[in-house]
Structure formats: structure tokens, C-alpha cells
Design a protein around this motif. Sequence first.
Motif, PDB file in Angstrom:
ATOM      1  N   ALA A 144       0.831  -1.206   0.000  1.00 57.31           N
ATOM      2  CA  ALA A 144       0.000   0.000   0.000  1.00 57.31           C
ATOM      3  C   ALA A 144       0.867   1.259   0.000  1.00 57.31           C
ATOM      4  O   ALA A 144       0.567   2.233  -0.705  1.00 57.31           O
ATOM      5  CB  ALA A 144      -0.932  -0.013   1.206  1.00 57.31           C
ATOM      6  N   ARG A 147       2.339   1.531  -3.442  1.00 58.29           N
ATOM      7  CA  ARG A 147       1.309   1.487  -4.481  1.00 58.29           C
ATOM      8  C   ARG A 147       1.570   0.355  -5.475  1.00 58.29           C
ATOM      9  O   ARG A 147       1.450   0.520  -6.682  1.00 58.29           O
ATOM     10  CB  ARG A 147       1.189   2.827  -5.212  1.00 58.29           C
ATOM     11  N   ARG A 167      -5.870  -2.946  -5.725  1.00 56.43           N
ATOM     12  CA  ARG A 167      -4.973  -1.855  -5.383  1.00 56.43           C
ATOM     13  C   ARG A 167      -5.061  -1.672  -3.863  1.00 56.43           C
ATOM     14  O   ARG A 167      -6.066  -1.155  -3.360  1.00 56.43           O
ATOM     15  CB  ARG A 167      -5.384  -0.560  -6.077  1.00 56.43           C
ATOM     16  N   LEU A 169      -5.037  -0.108  -0.405  1.00 55.74           N
ATOM     17  CA  LEU A 169      -5.113   1.287   0.017  1.00 55.74           C
ATOM     18  C   LEU A 169      -4.736   1.491   1.478  1.00 55.74           C
ATOM     19  O   LEU A 169      -4.178   2.521   1.845  1.00 55.74           O
ATOM     20  CB  LEU A 169      -6.529   1.818  -0.234  1.00 55.74           C
ATOM     21  N   VAL A 210      -2.482   7.097  -8.944  1.00 54.27           N
ATOM     22  CA  VAL A 210      -3.446   7.742  -8.052  1.00 54.27           C
ATOM     23  C   VAL A 210      -4.530   8.338  -8.933  1.00 54.27           C
ATOM     24  O   VAL A 210      -4.278   9.273  -9.697  1.00 54.27           O
ATOM     25  CB  VAL A 210      -2.781   8.839  -7.203  1.00 54.27           C
ATOM     26  N   THR A 215      -9.179   6.269  -4.401  1.00 51.43           N
ATOM     27  CA  THR A 215      -8.185   6.459  -3.344  1.00 51.43           C
ATOM     28  C   THR A 215      -8.764   6.115  -1.978  1.00 51.43           C
ATOM     29  O   THR A 215      -9.981   5.964  -1.825  1.00 51.43           O
ATOM     30  CB  THR A 215      -7.681   7.905  -3.322  1.00 51.43           C
TER      31      THR A 215
END
Length: 230
Positions: A144, A147, A167, A169, A210, A215
Amino acid sequence: MRRADRLFALVQLIRGRRLSTAAWLAERLEVSVRTVYRDVADLQAQGVPIEGEAGVGYRLGKGFELPPLMFTVDEARALALATRLAQQWLDPAMALAASDAMSRVLSVLPARVRAEVERQPLLIAPVGLEPALGQRLQALREAAQARHRVTLRYVDQGERRTERQVRPLGCFYWGRVWTLAAWCEQRQDFRNFRLDRMEAVQVDASVFPVEPGRTLADLLRRETGHSTWR
């Protein structure tokens, strides 16, 4: 690590313990024992009052004190207890960092306050994360932060097995349970996954961008503090 940074870290480690062996210092600094011996000798030559000898251990002598941190006894107790509690439920790297930070705090407290902290009657039993779960938490936290996409093999509460590319977070602690908040590429939506239901975790080399709407801040705004897991 630059040598100047290593020497500073060496002094901090020695300050944080009553006695530190060269082998322990070498492990923490990720250098050889011979390097520790050389660094200690150089620090002693520069006037740092490191006492002890090879094969026995080192400690910091009098005359090398920083101004004490301004904590009350109860504040210092609370800080030490919170750190020990958190260590049980953090991943290995973060638990180690917490231990190092607490050692530095204790090393600059007045002796009376430090003694009160060390003999407080509240104890934390070692019943935290299982090692495998701690390693998984560390891998997901680091993914995280960097990324990196992650591929999960997951078992949901209905015993259905799926493989997801997500993804990552952020990781959330719910009291004995950690979850991963993520953007699921297959579902094109946010999802939360319990770490103890993951059968496999593979961190990919690819870095996700991003993007607005995908997000952690977007998730928190949408969930307003409430979350479910599948």
C-alpha cells in the motif's frame, strides 16, 4: 546506511539497554560483528563514554546525557503500555520500530520515571498475531505504501474462493482482526478483505496510479467510518 547515521544509531541502541552485546548490535544494524567492534572503538576514541568490552557487552557511561523528556510518570507508563500492546498486533517491521522508539524514549527519561515505568503492574500477554499473519500484514502494508498491485486468493464468509487483483489502500485493525481496504480491479469498486481469510498474497511489480474516485480518501468519504467485508 551512511557511516555517520550508523554511528548515531549505534549510540542510540546502546543507550536504550542496560547491556548490548556486539552480536545483538550487529544484527540490528545489519553489519558484521567486526564492524561493530570498529565503530565502538572509533566512538570511544572520539570521547563517547561507551563502557564494556568485546565478548561481554557495552553500555553507555555517565557524562553522555540528553535533557530528559518532559513526561509525567503516568504519561510514560501509558506510552510504554500502549507500545507493548501495539507490538502484539503490528507486523514484524513495525513492531521492531515501535520497540526501538520506546527504547529511545526510556533512555532519556529521568531514572526515577524509568524505574516506575519498568515496574508498573499492567502486563501484556504475548497473544497477538500469528507469525504468518504478521508477515502478510507487513507485505500488504508495504504494498500500500509503495502502491504495488496485489493478487489475492481469498475465501469469503460463504466459503467461496476467488482470485482478485487489487490496489491496496490501507490496513485497518478492528480488534483482533485486520482487514485490507482496496480497490478491486475485477469488481471496479472498493472492497474490504479480512487478512485471516486470505489463502495467498502476491505483490506485483506494477505500480498503480493515483486516480480520483479510487483512493483511500474516496473510500473513507463514502463509507463514513462504516465498513463491511466480503
